[in-house]
Scaffold this motif. Sequence first.
Motif, PDB file in Angstrom:
ATOM      1  N   PHE A 160      -7.701 -65.676 -29.594  1.00  0.00           N
ATOM      2  CA  PHE A 160      -8.781 -64.867 -30.174  1.00  0.00           C
ATOM      3  C   PHE A 160      -9.288 -63.898 -29.111  1.00  0.00           C
ATOM      4  O   PHE A 160      -9.809 -64.316 -28.066  1.00  0.00           O
ATOM      5  CB  PHE A 160      -9.901 -65.776 -30.665  1.00  0.00           C
ATOM      6  N   LYS A 161      -9.110 -62.574 -29.352  1.00  0.00           N
ATOM      7  CA  LYS A 161      -9.410 -61.572 -28.337  1.00  0.00           C
ATOM      8  C   LYS A 161     -10.356 -60.507 -28.909  1.00  0.00           C
ATOM      9  O   LYS A 161      -9.911 -59.460 -29.415  1.00  0.00           O
ATOM     10  CB  LYS A 161      -8.115 -60.934 -27.830  1.00  0.00           C
ATOM     11  N   PRO A 162     -11.660 -60.746 -28.842  1.00  0.00           N
ATOM     12  CA  PRO A 162     -12.624 -59.754 -29.334  1.00  0.00           C
ATOM     13  C   PRO A 162     -12.756 -58.580 -28.367  1.00  0.00           C
ATOM     14  O   PRO A 162     -12.418 -58.675 -27.177  1.00  0.00           O
ATOM     15  CB  PRO A 162     -13.926 -60.555 -29.411  1.00  0.00           C
ATOM     16  N   TYR A 163     -13.271 -57.455 -28.881  1.00  0.00           N
ATOM     17  CA  TYR A 163     -13.477 -56.282 -28.044  1.00  0.00           C
ATOM     18  C   TYR A 163     -14.620 -55.439 -28.607  1.00  0.00           C
ATOM     19  O   TYR A 163     -14.978 -55.540 -29.778  1.00  0.00           O
ATOM     20  CB  TYR A 163     -12.199 -55.439 -27.936  1.00  0.00           C
ATOM     21  N   ILE A 164     -15.185 -54.611 -27.734  1.00  0.00           N
ATOM     22  CA  ILE A 164     -16.186 -53.625 -28.122  1.00  0.00           C
ATOM     23  C   ILE A 164     -15.764 -52.283 -27.543  1.00  0.00           C
ATOM     24  O   ILE A 164     -14.980 -52.228 -26.583  1.00  0.00           O
ATOM     25  CB  ILE A 164     -17.597 -54.007 -27.627  1.00  0.00           C
ATOM     26  N   GLY A 165     -16.282 -51.196 -28.124  1.00  0.00           N
ATOM     27  CA  GLY A 165     -15.887 -49.889 -27.623  1.00  0.00           C
ATOM     28  C   GLY A 165     -16.862 -48.802 -28.029  1.00  0.00           C
ATOM     29  O   GLY A 165     -17.695 -48.977 -28.924  1.00  0.00           O
TER      30      GLY A 165
END
Length: 247
Positions: free
Chosen positions: A150-155
């Motif tokens: 599980f690899k969440p991200y923000i940008g």
Amino acid sequence: MENSMRTTTILTTASLLALATPLASIPVKAADLARAPIYYKAPQIEPFNPWMIRLRVLGVLPDTAGSSVNVAGAPALSSPASGLSISDQVVPELDITYFFTNNVAAELILGVTRHHISGTGTLTGLDVGKAWLLPPTLTLQYHFTDFGPFKPYIGAGINYTVFFNQSAANTSLTGPAVTDLHISNQLGAAVQFGFDYMLDRHWGLNFDVKKLWLRPNYSATVNNAIAVTGRANIDPWLVSGGITYKF
């Protein structure tokens, strides 16, 4: 007789020594083997590849609250009593992501959408026209890598939307007809959050949400005579899901 016994003793001793020599050597050889270094095969290290692509289904959901309409010579039809409505759209979308490190990446999304524009408020029932949007969006992302697959991200980043193939409705069953339409290209900000769930080293599933601030100016002509100007607050949500491939 004495010489014979001496000879027999010497031969017997030599035979015993010959038999004892290989027996004595066994522990030494075993000890040598025990001290010999043991070599293990090093685990294979996969080379770092910075490229990732995603193929997604994208929903474009405009939020047109606050759009302005200014009709020349007709204050009653001008904002805030009048507004615009822009249709939702669902399209396929491709994005390309480049990882500078395991955590920091840049993403570019590519896709086009076609939207129908109509009037609201005192302009309800007015068919304004249609336009195609090309909204390439570039974001800088931070990916969290401490949660296994599980690899969440923000940008956050920028969007530049190009409006093309714009066409006025030209017909109306209820009264005035829009006979000319022009929407200006617009630069705006973008933020996003999402996650990849990796099924193996290469393949995964993706869910992504972006918010764009897109408020282009527009101009139109009604019945080839009345000038209409204003600002279209499109401000769409981009909601998408699809397949990830990491090279």
